[in-house]
Write an enzyme that holds these catalytic residues in place. Sequence first.
Site, PDB file in Angstrom:
ATOM      1  N   LYS A  50       0.841  -1.208   0.000  1.00 57.58           N
ATOM      2  CA  LYS A  50       0.000   0.000   0.000  1.00 57.58           C
ATOM      3  C   LYS A  50       0.870   1.249   0.000  1.00 57.58           C
ATOM      4  O   LYS A  50       0.543   2.250  -0.639  1.00 57.58           O
ATOM      5  CB  LYS A  50      -0.953  -0.024   1.195  1.00 57.58           C
ATOM      6  CG  LYS A  50      -2.148  -0.923   0.919  1.00 57.58           C
ATOM      7  CD  LYS A  50      -2.913  -1.320   2.140  1.00 57.58           C
ATOM      8  CE  LYS A  50      -3.892  -2.431   1.776  1.00 57.58           C
ATOM      9  NZ  LYS A  50      -4.427  -3.155   2.909  1.00 57.58           N
ATOM     10  N   GLN A  94      -5.444  -2.425   9.187  1.00 56.29           N
ATOM     11  CA  GLN A  94      -5.195  -3.741   8.568  1.00 56.29           C
ATOM     12  C   GLN A  94      -5.802  -4.855   9.427  1.00 56.29           C
ATOM     13  O   GLN A  94      -5.510  -4.950  10.625  1.00 56.29           O
ATOM     14  CB  GLN A  94      -3.684  -3.924   8.407  1.00 56.29           C
ATOM     15  CG  GLN A  94      -3.281  -5.071   7.525  1.00 56.29           C
ATOM     16  CD  GLN A  94      -3.704  -4.897   6.060  1.00 56.29           C
ATOM     17  OE1 GLN A  94      -3.488  -3.855   5.465  1.00 56.29           O
ATOM     18  NE2 GLN A  94      -4.315  -5.922   5.507  1.00 56.29           N
ATOM     19  N   ASP A 117     -11.900   1.737   2.819  1.00 53.35           N
ATOM     20  CA  ASP A 117     -12.102   0.297   2.623  1.00 53.35           C
ATOM     21  C   ASP A 117     -13.584  -0.021   2.381  1.00 53.35           C
ATOM     22  O   ASP A 117     -13.927  -1.128   1.994  1.00 53.35           O
ATOM     23  CB  ASP A 117     -11.653  -0.469   3.887  1.00 53.35           C
ATOM     24  CG  ASP A 117     -10.285  -1.121   3.707  1.00 53.35           C
ATOM     25  OD1 ASP A 117      -9.885  -1.341   2.552  1.00 53.35           O
ATOM     26  OD2 ASP A 117      -9.637  -1.408   4.733  1.00 53.35           O
TER      27      ASP A 117
END
Length: 280
Positions: A50, A94, A117
Site C-alpha cells: 500500500k 489492517q 475500505d
Amino acid sequence: MAATIIDGKALATQVKAQVREEAANLARKPGLAVILVGDNPASRVYVTSKRKDCEECGFLSEEFALPATTTQQELLTLIDQLNHRADIDGILCQLPLPRGLNEREVLLAIDPAKDVDCFHPYNVGLLTIGEPRFQPCTPGGVMEMLKAYDINPAGKRCVVLGRSNIVGKPMALLLLHAHGTVTVCHSKTPNMAELAAEADILVSAVGKTGLVTADMVKEGAAVIDVAMNRNEAGKLCGDVCYAEAAEKASFITPVPGGVGPMTRAMLMRNTLTAARMHLG
Ligand code: NAP
C-alpha cells in the site's frame, strides 16, 4: 477455445496512472493512513504494497505500526486523532487485529468519510441502496475488470461463491446493481456445483484451493477468482483449477496477477475520492 486472460496487473497500472494524474490537479496530496497492529507477516506485506501504491500515485502515506500489546483504547485514540487530521483522507486498519481487540468497534470508530475500505456500516448502507461513495475495493476491482473486458452483467446469471462482508456480499450487491441475476453460495449451500455451472459470470471468493473444477464452469463463462490461497508447495493460487477451467471459460483471471492488483488500485481510487470530498 482457450479463454482470454483478464490481466489485472496491467489494468491496475492504468487505474493508478489515471489516479496519479487526477491527484496532481488537487490543491494538496491525498493522504492515506495505514494502521498495523501486531506482527502478522502477511499484513506487513500488504502494508508495504500500500505504501508503494501511494508513492506511485503521488499520495501522502503514513504508517502506524503498533505492538500486539496495544489496547483497544490506544487504538481508538489514534483513530480519533486521524479522523481530525486535515491532511489524512483515508484511514485503513489492517485486519485481522490481534486477539483481544474488538474489530467491529474499531471499524465503527473510523470516520465514514475516511473509510476508504468501505467497511463502515454507514458506507455499507449506501452501497446497499445503490448510492455508494466508495467502492468496496475487491468487488469494485472485479467490476472494473468486467467493464474493461466488455463483460456486462446485465441480464446474466451471476453466481458468487462466498458471502463474507468483505468480498462475497458486496460483490453480489454490485452485480445486482449492474442488473445481473445473482445467486450467492456459501458453506451451507447443498448444490453449489450445479448452481455454479449455470453461471455466465462466476466469482469465487471462498479460500479453498481446487474448489472450482471444470464441471462447475459453463462453456463460455467469465470466471473471476478472488481467492489468494497457498498450495502445498507454498505457491499463491486461487479457488479455481485454472488450466481446466480456462479450457471452457471465455474469460478467466489468473492468480496472482488478477483481482489482487485491482483491489490495491481501487483503494487508491477511493482515497482520491475521499480527498476530493474533503477538499469540497
Ligand atoms: P471468509 O471471510 O473466510 O469467507 C469465506 C466464505 O466462503 C464464507 O462465506 C464461507 O461460507 C464460504 N465457504 C467456505 N467453505 C465453503 C465451501 N466449501 N463451499 C462454499 N462456500 C464456502 O473469506 P474472505 O475474506 O471473503 O476471502 C475469501 C478469499 O478471497 C480468501 O482466499 C482471501 O484470501 C481472498 N481475498 C482476496 C482478496 C484480493 O484482493 N484478491 C481480497 C480479500 C480476500 P459461510 O459464510 O457459510 O462460512
